[in-house]
Motif scaffolding. Structure first.
Motif, PDB file in Angstrom:
ATOM      1  N   PHE A  69       9.891 -55.740  99.348  1.00 12.62           N
ATOM      2  CA  PHE A  69       9.280 -54.708  98.523  1.00 12.62           C
ATOM      3  C   PHE A  69       7.910 -54.312  99.059  1.00 12.62           C
ATOM      4  N   CYS A  70       7.552 -53.098  98.795  1.00  8.03           N
ATOM      5  CA  CYS A  70       6.173 -52.652  98.861  1.00  8.03           C
ATOM      6  C   CYS A  70       5.810 -52.213  97.446  1.00  8.03           C
ATOM      7  N   ALA A  71       4.553 -52.216  97.145  1.00 10.01           N
ATOM      8  CA  ALA A  71       4.147 -51.831  95.800  1.00 10.01           C
ATOM      9  C   ALA A  71       2.939 -50.922  95.859  1.00 10.01           C
ATOM     10  N   ILE A  72       2.994 -49.875  95.103  1.00 15.29           N
ATOM     11  CA  ILE A  72       1.853 -48.968  94.955  1.00 15.29           C
ATOM     12  C   ILE A  72       1.608 -48.824  93.460  1.00 15.29           C
ATOM     13  N   PRO A 121      12.220 -51.852 103.299  1.00 11.93           N
ATOM     14  CA  PRO A 121      11.841 -52.447 101.999  1.00 11.93           C
ATOM     15  C   PRO A 121      11.746 -51.386 100.913  1.00 11.93           C
ATOM     16  N   ARG A 122      12.052 -51.814  99.726  1.00  7.04           N
ATOM     17  CA  ARG A 122      11.921 -50.899  98.582  1.00  7.04           C
ATOM     18  C   ARG A 122      10.449 -50.621  98.322  1.00  7.04           C
ATOM     19  N   ILE A 123      10.185 -49.438  97.898  1.00  7.37           N
ATOM     20  CA  ILE A 123       8.812 -49.083  97.524  1.00  7.37           C
ATOM     21  C   ILE A 123       8.770 -48.900  96.023  1.00  7.37           C
ATOM     22  N   ILE A 124       7.944 -49.678  95.357  1.00  3.64           N
ATOM     23  CA  ILE A 124       7.790 -49.589  93.907  1.00  3.64           C
ATOM     24  C   ILE A 124       6.538 -48.780  93.624  1.00  3.64           C
ATOM     25  N   LEU A 125       6.687 -47.688  92.955  1.00  6.80           N
ATOM     26  CA  LEU A 125       5.533 -46.867  92.579  1.00  6.80           C
ATOM     27  C   LEU A 125       5.320 -47.018  91.070  1.00  6.80           C
ATOM     28  N   GLY A 126       4.335 -47.763  90.713  1.00  4.91           N
ATOM     29  CA  GLY A 126       4.053 -47.986  89.303  1.00  4.91           C
ATOM     30  C   GLY A 126       2.952 -47.077  88.806  1.00  4.91           C
TER      31      GLY A 126
END
Lengths: 178, 325
Positions: free
Chosen positions: B284-287, A19-24
């Motif tokens: 997706f993962c979200a941080i 899975p993509r990891i979104i770092l906001g």
């Protein structure tokens, strides 16, 4: 990121299948303008954090890690130029003066709308590499706490839904941003 | 002798420039004189005339010129007030409003607008040569209504005549720099993208963008199909011009930069992306790293809810991650 790179090297693939990891990172300037005492552990932490973020901006895209950074003014004091150069997609909202917009997307005359005057709240100029700039009216995400139970129920229902062969077109109302 | 000859030669070289400057000064003097004459004419008219019966004082021009609005006969004649005709003719005589005349003209227009608004009378200034006058009047006659809001395009000038509204120009002075700043204001008004409504304070007006009144936007079925089939697509908004759905394809892994002033919508996009990711936990993962916890309160409450593996792990670190706290 190192795990992902090792995995990709091991299996000789170019894109990570996970899975993509979104770092906001909201308000990136809070990191760069963090006031720390010289020689303190906080300073080392800040330097290390900025170096890691810089490394991520350089190499993380290939491993499926995506950075989202928000900043008010993309000047050198708020965001490093190298880090800024690695962020390819740009969403330019309303800014105070032309110098700010010029530092982000170039001369104002070449933009589809003047970001100092012609953008309402919630409107932005979307710049994607290889495509003309567009003026986008952003959806308003107003998910309230009361909606969480509904969302959870909907998620469970979606996971347990029966299989349907012919999918009907559904019109989803979305509120526009202010 | 040589010095005199040099001086004479230099004088001959500079003479055209000096003549040109003298002509400009002469024009400026003439302009000021016309303004003084006009002011004097107005003040004479106002001083001679006393306040008639059944009227009320609605404005004062630089402490000398008083305007009286006839309340009862306001809607009978669009040009009932004779002094307004004088002003109208004077403004129409102006070929263009230069820097020196703008402030004075703005005062005149403000008086006219105030008078007209209170008395409900319309003065037709659309014939004026000055673009600034036309711009003012066009915006003012476009869409001010008494109660509620209505799009400008649906209103006619006659709507003004039947309502009493209080209106105050956004700026007391209209220098060129301020005019540039106000240009988007007028572009919104004239383009039908905004509405004016009476403000809460007396004499004020409220400016609202028309986007606030768009309750629902119907997405096209092909866009929804694309969103459904490709989980990496995240819908962000709608193109203001083409009305097409704007999506971001996270499968191509472009880093995103959000830039803009405070309260312009940056956090909205971050929230928007995060909330769309909630529906695609396998993709997706979200941080999230932020100092503004208040902006992400809704996301914070999901912490600990029984969500699938990777998403639950990532949501556990929502609104943390930043070592500054």
């Amino acid at each position: 990121m190192k795990e992902r790179i090792d995995f990709m090297v091991q299996y000789e693939i170019e894109a990570h299948p996970g899975p993509r990891i979104i770092l906001g990172i909201d308000e990136f300037a809070a990191i760069t303008q963090w006031r720390v005492t010289k020689g303190s552990p906080q300073e080392r932490m800040k330097v290390q954090l900025l170096a890691d973020l810089h490394l991520l901006s350089q190499q993380a895209a290939a491993t499926g890690i995506i950075l989202i950074s928000s900043v008010q003014r993309a000047s050198a004091g708020e965001m490093d130029g190298d880090y800024r150069a690695n962020l390819e997609d740009t969403w330019l909202f309303r800014v105070r003066n032309k110098s700010t917009s010029g530092a982000i997307l170039g001369p104002t005359e070449e933009l589809p709308a003047d970001p100092t005057r012609q953008l309402a709240r919630g409107e932005c100029i979307y710049s994607h590499p290889g495509e003309p700039d567009r003026v986008v009216r952003v959806f308003l995400c107003d998910a309230a706490k009361d909606d969480l139970a509904k969302l959870e129920a909907a998620r469970i229902a979606w996971a347990e839904r029966p299989e349907i062969d012919d999918e009907d077109d559904v019109v989803v109302p979305l509120r526009a941003a202010e | 002798m040589i010095i005199l000859w040099k001086w004479w030669r230099r004088f001959r070289e500079q003479k055209p420039q000096l003549d040109k400057a003298a002509e400009q000064k002469k024009e400026q003097r003439e302009c000021r004189r016309r303004i003084r004459v006009a002011r004097a004419a107005f003040s004479v008219v106002s001083n001679v005339r006393e306040q008639p019966a059944r009227t009320t004082l609605v404005g004062c021009f630089r402490g000398k010129r008083a305007f009286y609005a006839d309340v009862e006969e306001s809607n009978k004649n669009a040009r009932y007030h004779p002094d307004l005709d004088v002003l109208h003719r004077h403004l129409c005589d102006y070929p263009a409003l230069g820097c020196l005349r703008v402030r004075w003209a703005e005062h005149v227009i403000r008086i006219i607008v105030t008078h007209r608004a209170v008395s409900g009378r319309i003065v037709d200034l659309q014939e004026a040569d000055s673009s600034i006058v036309r711009l003012y009047v066009a915006s003012l006659t476009a869409g001010v209504i008494e109660d509620g809001c209505a799009p400008l395009a649906d209103l006619a000038s006659s709507d003004l005549a039947n309502n009493l509204v209080e209106y105050r120009l956004p700026k007391l002075t209209l220098l060129e720099t301020i005019y540039e700043r106000m240009q988007s204001f007028y572009e919104h008004l004239l383009g039908g993208q905004a509405v004016l409504s009476p403000g809460t304070a007396p004499g004020s007006v409220r400016f609202q963008a028309l986007a606030q009144f768009e309750d629902a936007i119907e997405l096209r079925s092909e866009d929804l199909t694309a969103l459904r089939l490709k989980p990496e697509l995240v819908a962000i908004g709608i193109d203001r011009i083409t009305r097409e759905l704007v999506t971001v394809d996270f499968s191509r892994c472009f880093h995103q930069l959000l830039a803009g002033a405070s309260r312009s919508g940056k956090t909205t996009i971050v929230n928007l992306i995060l909330w769309q990711l909630l529906l695609k936990p396998k993709t997706f993962c979200a941080i999230l790293g932020t100092l503004k916890e208040s902006a992400f309160q809704s996301s914070k409450t999901i912490r600990g809810s029984p969500l699938p593996g990777p998403l639950r792990m990532s949501l556990a670190s929502f609104a943390v991650s930043c070592p500054l706290r």
